[in-house]
Structures are given as structure tokens and as C-alpha cells.
Design a protein around this motif. Structure first.
Motif, short mmCIF file in Angstrom:
data_model
loop_
_atom_site.label_atom_id
_atom_site.label_comp_id
_atom_site.label_asym_id
_atom_site.label_seq_id
_atom_site.Cartn_x
_atom_site.Cartn_y
_atom_site.Cartn_z
N TYR A 12 22.54 13.56 -14.08
CA TYR A 12 21.74 12.34 -13.92
C TYR A 12 20.73 12.27 -15.06
CZ TYR A 12 18.54 8.93 -11.81
OH TYR A 12 17.75 7.82 -11.58
N THR A 13 20.54 11.07 -15.60
CA THR A 13 19.57 10.88 -16.68
C THR A 13 18.24 10.42 -16.11
OG1 THR A 13 21.39 10.22 -18.13
CG2 THR A 13 19.15 9.80 -18.91
N ALA A 14 17.21 11.23 -16.31
CA ALA A 14 15.88 10.89 -15.82
C ALA A 14 15.28 9.75 -16.64
CB ALA A 14 14.97 12.13 -15.87
N ALA A 15 14.17 9.22 -16.19
CA ALA A 15 13.55 8.08 -16.85
C ALA A 15 13.11 8.39 -18.27
CB ALA A 15 12.35 7.60 -16.03
N ASP A 16 12.82 9.67 -18.54
CA ASP A 16 12.41 10.05 -19.90
C ASP A 16 13.61 10.32 -20.81
OD1 ASP A 16 13.40 12.41 -18.89
OD2 ASP A 16 11.55 13.56 -19.15
N GLY A 17 14.82 10.08 -20.30
CA GLY A 17 16.03 10.27 -21.11
C GLY A 17 16.62 11.66 -21.04
N LYS A 18 15.96 12.57 -20.34
CA LYS A 18 16.46 13.94 -20.24
C LYS A 18 17.56 14.02 -19.19
CE LYS A 18 14.93 18.71 -19.55
NZ LYS A 18 13.76 19.60 -19.25
N LEU A 19 18.67 14.68 -19.54
CA LEU A 19 19.77 14.85 -18.61
C LEU A 19 19.52 16.09 -17.75
CD1 LEU A 19 20.97 12.83 -20.66
CD2 LEU A 19 23.19 13.93 -20.28
N MET A 20 19.71 15.91 -16.45
CA MET A 20 19.51 16.98 -15.48
C MET A 20 20.72 17.04 -14.55
SD MET A 20 16.41 18.14 -16.22
CE MET A 20 15.80 19.00 -14.75
N GLU A 21 20.86 18.14 -13.83
CA GLU A 21 21.97 18.30 -12.90
C GLU A 21 21.47 18.24 -11.46
OE1 GLU A 21 24.66 21.46 -14.05
OE2 GLU A 21 24.13 21.19 -16.16
N VAL A 22 22.36 17.83 -10.55
CA VAL A 22 21.97 17.53 -9.17
C VAL A 22 22.40 18.65 -8.23
CG1 VAL A 22 22.06 15.83 -7.32
CG2 VAL A 22 22.30 15.08 -9.71
N THR A 23 21.45 19.16 -7.45
CA THR A 23 21.74 20.21 -6.48
C THR A 23 22.26 19.59 -5.17
OG1 THR A 23 19.56 20.21 -5.42
CG2 THR A 23 19.82 21.52 -7.44
N LYS A 24 22.74 20.46 -4.28
CA LYS A 24 23.21 19.98 -2.97
C LYS A 24 22.07 19.36 -2.18
CE LYS A 24 27.01 23.27 -2.47
NZ LYS A 24 27.59 24.39 -1.65
N GLY A 25 20.84 19.82 -2.42
CA GLY A 25 19.68 19.25 -1.74
C GLY A 25 19.16 17.99 -2.41
N LEU A 26 19.91 17.48 -3.40
CA LEU A 26 19.57 16.26 -4.15
C LEU A 26 18.27 16.41 -4.94
CD1 LEU A 26 20.64 13.42 -1.68
CD2 LEU A 26 22.00 14.72 -3.32
N ASP A 27 18.10 17.58 -5.51
CA ASP A 27 17.02 17.81 -6.46
C ASP A 27 17.63 17.89 -7.86
OD1 ASP A 27 14.92 18.01 -4.54
OD2 ASP A 27 15.65 20.03 -4.03
N LEU A 28 16.80 17.66 -8.87
CA LEU A 28 17.25 17.77 -10.25
C LEU A 28 16.87 19.13 -10.80
CD1 LEU A 28 16.33 14.23 -11.68
CD2 LEU A 28 18.52 15.03 -10.75
N THR A 29 17.82 19.76 -11.49
CA THR A 29 17.60 21.08 -12.04
C THR A 29 18.34 21.20 -13.37
OG1 THR A 29 17.76 23.45 -11.56
CG2 THR A 29 19.59 22.06 -10.83
N LEU B 232 26.75 13.57 -6.74
CA LEU B 232 26.30 12.58 -7.72
C LEU B 232 26.09 11.22 -7.07
CD1 LEU B 232 25.76 11.79 -10.67
CD2 LEU B 232 28.21 11.37 -10.92
N TYR B 233 27.04 10.79 -6.24
CA TYR B 233 26.93 9.50 -5.57
C TYR B 233 25.75 9.49 -4.60
CZ TYR B 233 31.03 6.96 -7.24
OH TYR B 233 31.93 6.23 -8.01
N ASP B 234 25.56 10.59 -3.87
CA ASP B 234 24.44 10.63 -2.93
C ASP B 234 23.11 10.50 -3.65
OD1 ASP B 234 26.08 10.84 -0.76
OD2 ASP B 234 25.84 13.01 -0.50
N TYR B 235 23.01 11.14 -4.80
CA TYR B 235 21.75 11.04 -5.54
C TYR B 235 21.55 9.61 -6.06
CZ TYR B 235 17.77 12.27 -8.39
OH TYR B 235 16.51 12.33 -8.91
N LEU B 236 22.60 9.03 -6.65
CA LEU B 236 22.48 7.66 -7.16
C LEU B 236 22.18 6.67 -6.04
CD1 LEU B 236 25.46 7.68 -9.69
CD2 LEU B 236 23.05 7.43 -10.29
N ARG B 237 22.76 6.90 -4.88
CA ARG B 237 22.61 5.98 -3.75
C ARG B 237 21.25 6.12 -3.07
NH1 ARG B 237 24.11 6.53 1.62
NH2 ARG B 237 24.98 8.59 1.15
N LEU B 238 20.77 7.36 -2.96
CA LEU B 238 19.58 7.62 -2.15
C LEU B 238 18.30 7.85 -2.95
CD1 LEU B 238 21.20 10.02 0.47
CD2 LEU B 238 20.72 7.57 0.74
N LYS B 239 18.42 8.35 -4.17
CA LYS B 239 17.22 8.78 -4.89
C LYS B 239 17.05 8.13 -6.26
CE LYS B 239 15.43 12.64 -3.94
NZ LYS B 239 15.00 14.06 -3.85
N HIS B 240 18.01 7.30 -6.65
CA HIS B 240 17.87 6.63 -7.95
C HIS B 240 16.68 5.68 -7.95
CE1 HIS B 240 18.77 4.33 -11.55
NE2 HIS B 240 18.83 3.22 -10.83
#
Length: 325
Positions: free
Chosen positions: A260-277, A292-300
Motif C-alpha cells: 500500500y502506498t501511504a500519503a507521503d508516497g512511501k510503500l508499505m506492506e499490510v499485516t493480517k491486523g491491517l497495520d502497515l509495516t 490488501l482488499y480489506d485494507y483498501l476497503r476499510l482503512k484507505h
């Protein structure tokens, strides 16, 4: 040019990168950027490297309607192409001998000239997307290119990387210590060239190169997914080919990374708990896509324009499949 029925030797396989560096040191590197191919039309040099079949196919294509004028002109006069000097320079810096540079350039331009009619045939003859893609990738020049430079698709880092979701994902994979196709010796050169304004003429070349690339997997293959599209080259072509390789070599395993690409342009990876790491990997495609879909759907964050496209594509796919938004 010799008669098309005259036997020719099989194509000479490109030397391994280390051998190429030694061979290149004995060549005339300073003259590479202004060197001319042995024949004004390029066909004699091509015939020596690719054989009569490719040359005959090229000649036949010139008589078919739909062949594009600019592509024909570049194939017939390869040194007249605006990027010839740049290609020579980059190939020299990458350690390629002149003979490989000459033949590879002619094969690339011959493939571009043949691709227009092939694309037209694909649309006229086939209705299925994959059949169309396969026909476009049957370009004899691109197939010969892969056979000729195959050794230069070997990775220079321990693990191979594949990706989907924009070139930034490839850069990210490289930053994590993995090698995507664009970072191989030959892929790195071609990736920096425009070649033609018609992207549909060169996309099949990358498809052919990517299939040859995954065939060289020898260990874990890391797949970075910023957007999921079942019709993408990654999902429809590269992964199925990898599964063929996996059946023959148990050392080849797929490691999936939802990105997932954060607002500052940095690419991060998504954990099962929907955190970025900085590192989150999964053993299966389905689990990776779900996260990936859960993060985009719920936390984007709707104000995050850096991931706006990935979110829109995800939403459209869920809607098309009858799933809630």
C-alpha cells in the motif's frame, strides 16, 4: 541476402554476463555508439544470428496491409532509429559484446515491425483475452530475441521479484533486495528505451521476456501486489508459468507481499491486523489479496491520492463481482 532455402547455422547463444564482459573488453567500445550494422538493411547480420525463418517472415510481412510505415522503416534501417546510439552505449556499459548488441537491436526492431499485423490478427481471429495475448506473443522476432539473450535475464541478486500495480512497485521490490525483470542486464537496458510510440507493439516483447525470466527461477520468488487484476500479465501468465517451474523444482516457492502506498508516497506492506509495516509476507495469493482488499476497503484514506487508483480498481472489481463496497 542468401536464398531463403539455403541452410543456416543455429542461432549462437549469448554468452553469460561474465563472459560478455571479457569479450566486450576486446571489442571497440568507444566506437559502439556510431557503429553501423554489417548490412545497410540489417538482414545479412540478422540472418547469421536468427536464421532464414525470421528473415523470410519479415519479408512476407512487408507485403501485408496494416504493417506500420515507421516500424518497417526502422526494421529496414536499424541504425537510423533515434535510440540506436543510446542502446549501443548502454549495452557496452552492461558488458555486452558488439555482436550481441547488433543482433538484439535488429531483432527488437524487426519484432516491432511485425507486431502491428499480429495484433490485428489476434483481434480478428480470437475472442478470448488469453488467446489474443498468446497470438500477439507469438512474434517470431521476440521469440528469437529471448533465445539469443536468455543468459542475460539471470538475476544478480539472490531472489527473483515479480510485481503488479505500477513501476514504483518494481523499484520497491529492488529496494528490498530482490531482482525484477527490469533490473536484469538486458531488461535494464530495454526498460530505459522508448523504442516506439505504439506501446501495443512493444508490450508483447515484455510478455515474452517475462515468461523467459520466470523460467529462470531457482529459489523463492517474491511477488509484490499493489493492485490485483486477474487479467494482468502477472496473474494470467507469470504465476501460471511459475507453477510449472515449481512442479519441477521444489526450491521455487511463491512469497506474496500486499503493498500500500501511504500519503507521503512511501510503500508499505499490510499485516493480517491491517497495520502497515516494512515486511509482511504470505504463502498464498488469496490471503495476500484478501489482506490488501480489506485494507483498501476499510482503512484507505480518501484524501490519499497516492493509492486512489488501487482503491478505485478494487472497488470496481468488488462491485462487478456483486460484493458489498
Amino acid at each position: 541476402m542468401r536464398e531463403t532455402g539455403t541452410p543456416t547455422a543455429s542461432p549462437t547463444r549469448a554468452p553469460a554476463p561474465a563472459a560478455a564482459s571479457r569479450a566486450r573488453a576486446q571489442d571497440e567500445a568507444p566506437e559502439a555508439a556510431v557503429r553501423q550494422l554489417p548490412d545497410a538493411a540489417g538482414l545479412v547480420a540478422l540472418q547469421r544470428s536468427a536464421g532464414n525463418a525470421a528473415v523470410t517472415r519479415w519479408v512476407q510481412r512487408q507485403e501485408k496491409p496494416g504493417a506500420r510505415e515507421a516500424a518497417q522503416r526502422n526494421a529496414a534501417d536499424p541504425t537510423g532509429h533515434g535510440e540506436w546510439g543510446t542502446f549501443c552505449q548502454m549495452m557496452a556499459e552492461a558488458g555486452f559484446p558488439n555482436s550481441v548488441t547488433d543482433a538484439a537491436w535488429q531483432l527488437i526492431l524487426g519484432g516491432i515491425a511485425e507486431q502491428g499485423p499480429l495484433n490485428d490478427e489476434a483481434m480478428a481471429k480470437f475472442s478470448e483475452r488469453q488467446e489474443q495475448r498468446d497470438h500477439r506473443a507469438s512474434n517470431s522476432w521476440y521469440q528469437e530475441l529471448v533465445r539469443f539473450i536468455g543468459d542475460y535475464l539471470e538475476i544478480d541478486r539472490p531472489t527473483m521479484a515479480l510485481w503488479s500495480g505500477g513501476i514504483d512497485t518494481s523499484v520497491y521490490a529492488r529496494s528490498k533486495g530482490h531482482t525484477p525483470l527490469e533490473s536484469t542486464p538486458f531488461g535494464g537496458v530495454v526498460d530505459k528505451l522508448s523504442l516506439t510510440e505504439e506501446w501495443k507493439f512493444k508490450t508483447p516483447m515484455w510478455n515474452v521476456l517475462s515468461k523467459a525470466f520466470v523460467n529462470r527461477a531457482r529459489g523463492p520468488v517474491h511477488i509484490f501486489l499493489r493492485a490485483y487484476n486477474p487479467d494482468s500479465v502477472l496473474i494470467a501468465q507469470e504465476v501460471p508459468q511459475l507453477r510449472v517451474v515449481m512442479a519441477l523444482n521444489p526450491d521455487v516457492k511463491l512469497v506474496w507481499h500486499p503493498v500500500y502506498t501511504a500519503a507521503d508516497g512511501k510503500l508499505m506492506e499490510v499485516t493480517k491486523g491491517l497495520d502497515l509495516t516494512t515486511d509482511a509476507s504470505y504463502a498464498s495469493r488469496d490471503e495476500c489479496v484478501q489482506v490488501l482488499y480489506d485494507y483498501l476497503r476499510l482503512k484507505h484514506d480518501p484524501t490519499n491520492t497516492k493509492s486512489e487508483r488501487a482503491h478505485a480498481e478494487m472497488s470496481a472489481r468488488l462491485k462487478a463481482n456483486g460484493n458489498p463496497q
